[in-house]
Design a protein around this motif. Structure first.
Motif, short mmCIF file in Angstrom:
data_model
loop_
_atom_site.label_atom_id
_atom_site.label_comp_id
_atom_site.label_asym_id
_atom_site.label_seq_id
_atom_site.Cartn_x
_atom_site.Cartn_y
_atom_site.Cartn_z
N ILE A 247 -3.41 9.28 -12.15
CA ILE A 247 -2.30 9.17 -11.21
C ILE A 247 -2.63 8.17 -10.10
O ILE A 247 -1.81 7.30 -9.75
CB ILE A 247 -1.98 10.55 -10.60
N LEU A 248 -3.82 8.27 -9.55
CA LEU A 248 -4.22 7.36 -8.48
C LEU A 248 -4.25 5.92 -8.95
O LEU A 248 -3.88 5.00 -8.21
CB LEU A 248 -5.58 7.76 -7.93
N SER B 9 0.84 -1.20 0.00
CA SER B 9 0.00 0.00 0.00
C SER B 9 0.87 1.25 0.00
O SER B 9 1.96 1.26 0.57
CB SER B 9 -0.91 0.01 1.23
N VAL B 10 0.39 2.30 -0.63
CA VAL B 10 1.14 3.54 -0.72
C VAL B 10 1.09 4.26 0.62
O VAL B 10 0.03 4.50 1.16
CB VAL B 10 0.58 4.44 -1.83
N ARG C 55 -9.49 14.19 -14.44
CA ARG C 55 -9.11 13.01 -15.21
C ARG C 55 -7.65 12.63 -14.92
O ARG C 55 -7.33 11.44 -14.73
CB ARG C 55 -9.31 13.27 -16.70
N GLN C 56 -6.77 13.63 -14.87
CA GLN C 56 -5.36 13.33 -14.64
C GLN C 56 -5.13 12.80 -13.22
O GLN C 56 -4.36 11.84 -13.03
CB GLN C 56 -4.49 14.58 -14.86
N ASP D 84 7.40 5.61 -1.73
CA ASP D 84 6.70 4.71 -2.65
C ASP D 84 6.51 5.32 -4.03
O ASP D 84 6.54 4.61 -5.04
CB ASP D 84 5.33 4.36 -2.06
N VAL D 85 6.29 6.62 -4.07
CA VAL D 85 6.03 7.31 -5.34
C VAL D 85 6.74 8.66 -5.31
O VAL D 85 6.71 9.35 -4.29
CB VAL D 85 4.52 7.54 -5.57
N LEU D 86 7.39 9.02 -6.42
CA LEU D 86 8.00 10.35 -6.56
C LEU D 86 7.29 11.07 -7.70
O LEU D 86 7.34 10.61 -8.86
CB LEU D 86 9.49 10.25 -6.83
#
Length: 447
Positions: free
Chosen positions: A442-443, A3-4, A437-438, A140-142
């Protein structure tokens, strides 16, 4: 599936540029709204400012020199029993003088100093990368965002391009996700810069540009052949429901006419610009002063607002011109709307009815708040921004415009202000749809 938990918000921000900070604030607002349990981390040029401004943990994107006061203290601190540097100055000076007299020794000394400086820089960078790698293990995410990240006019290939490449590599090494979101591109001049950026983009899980000209530059000049999207600048996604206009100074005796906000910037200014030309800077501020004179002569309430610290010097120079012409009827400070935060800046723009920005994000935030805008455009990005908003006729080239051009555009806006605001409002609703929408895309990637 893991999980993030921690999402890094990366960019060349933290230098009190409120345009860039508006992007970071917008990203954090929208991520907190959609991922309330995620922990956000800032990656910036000034992590102390980022932590204070956004209330998050922060990490530097580049190694930094010691603080000037610390360096001074270290230089003046002499341990017991140690010979003071002052006592060796005369010996060092004599040695330098003798070496300079012998060309071979002089050139050899320069070479040795250059090699030592390069080695020191290399080892400091390796040490920074080691610590950055250890820190990145918890990410987890950059998400790389901000204004123009793909450029090399400030710092060459070892500025923005190299910084993006090293963090892209670090992200891959720790198996985190890498997203470039609504990033601007250009100008890019160097072949090595293009290579660095192309390699960095190769590691990305998602790439979107803030306009079609940036997308085209990435394809044709940088040579990136991967999939890209186009979505508006992220500052368009700022949450503005709580914005309240600044109370304007009573000394200005507002008379019911539209309030005009001018946002100048140090174009060609030797104190700031990457390719300074003093004569062009003086022409620019002279034309802005001439336009301001027309406004004041017709009793329009006029204010200047900066979006970063360097703009304040330009405002001082313009006010100097107006004061010499005897046009200021109130204290100088009553003509300036200063801002310490993005919220302050939004409140100042909200207090205006028409804006005349030169800064790109001065234009973005004016349109976001549905303000009819006369844009002094120093790159194609600003012209395209106004064109997308249906306001192409009010985009003026930063070198070609004249005060009379701005005045003609201004009088047209005043006469059609409600219709122009409706056009901008319609475009803003389209931006909202595009951003929703973007953020959904991303999610879906980070989850």
């Amino acid at each position: 599936m893991k999980s993030v938990k921690r999402i890094g918000i990366f960019g060349h921000y933290g230098n009190r540029n409120l345009g860039d900070e508006a992007i970071i604030q917008a990203v954090m607002q929208n991520l907190k709204k959609r991922l309330p349990k995620a922990e956000l981390v800032g990656f910036s040029l000034n992590p102390e400012d980022t932590a204070s401004r956004h209330g998050v943990e922060a990490y530097p994107i580049r190694r930094r020199s010691p603080h000037p006061k610390m360096a001074s203290a270290e230089k003046n601190d002499v341990a017991p029993g140690q010979v003071s540097s002052a006592s060796t100055d005369s010996f060092v000076d004599r040695a330098k003088a003798r070496i300079k007299k012998i060309p071979l020794l002089r050139n050899l000394a320069r070479l040795c100093l250059s090699v030592l400086a390069a080695l020191k820089s290399f080892f400091l960078e390796v040490r920074f990368l080691f610590h950055a790698f250890q820190y990145m293990k918890s990410i987890d995410v950059l998400i790389v965002t901000g204004s123009n990240q793909f450029l090399d006019n400030f710092g060459g290939p070892w500025g923005f391009p190299y910084t993006l490449l090293k963090w892209a590599l670090l992200t891959r090494l720790v198996r985190a996700r890498l997203l470039f979101v609504s990033v601007g591109a250009g100008p890019i001049a160097g072949t090595l810069s293009c290579r660095f950026l192309r390699w960095a983009l190769h590691f990305a899980d998602y790439v979107s540009l803030r306009d079609y000209s940036s997308q085209q530059l990435l394809r044709e000049q940088v040579g990136f052949k991967g999939k890209t999207h186009v979505a508006p600048d992220l500052a368009h996604s700022l949450l503005t429901e709580q914005v309240k206009p600044t109370c304007l100074p009573e000394s200005r005796r507002l008379n019911g006419l539209p309030v005009v906000g001018i946002n100048p910037m140090p174009l060609f200014d030797p104190r700031y610009w990457c390719d300074p030309v003093d004569s062009k800077y003086k022409q620019y501020i002279g034309k802005v002063a001439d336009f301001s004179q027309k406004l004041l002569a017709n009793e329009y309430p006029l204010f200047f607002f900066p979006t970063q610290e360097k703009d304040q010097g330009v405002i001082v120079d313009i006010l100097d011109i107006l004061q010499k012409r005897g046009l200021l009827s109130a204290p100088r400070e009553d003509y300036v709307l200063t801002s310490d935060s993005v919220d302050d800046l939004l409140a100042n723009i909200a207090a205006c009815d028409i804006t005349v920005p030169t800064r790109f994000h001065g234009t973005v935030l004016s349109l976001l708040l549905e303000k009819p805008t006369l844009g002094i455009c120093y790159y194609q990005k600003a012209k395209e921004l106004l064109s997308v908003a249906g306001q192409a006729e009010f985009a003026y080239d930063h070198e070609q415009f004249q005060a009379e051009d701005l005045w003609c555009g201004f009088t047209k806006l005043v006469g059609d202000i409600d219709h122009v605001k409706e056009q901008i409002r319609h475009r803003n609703s389209e931006h909202t749809i595009a951003h929703d929408r973007q953020y959904s895309d991303i999610l879906s990637i980070i989850n």
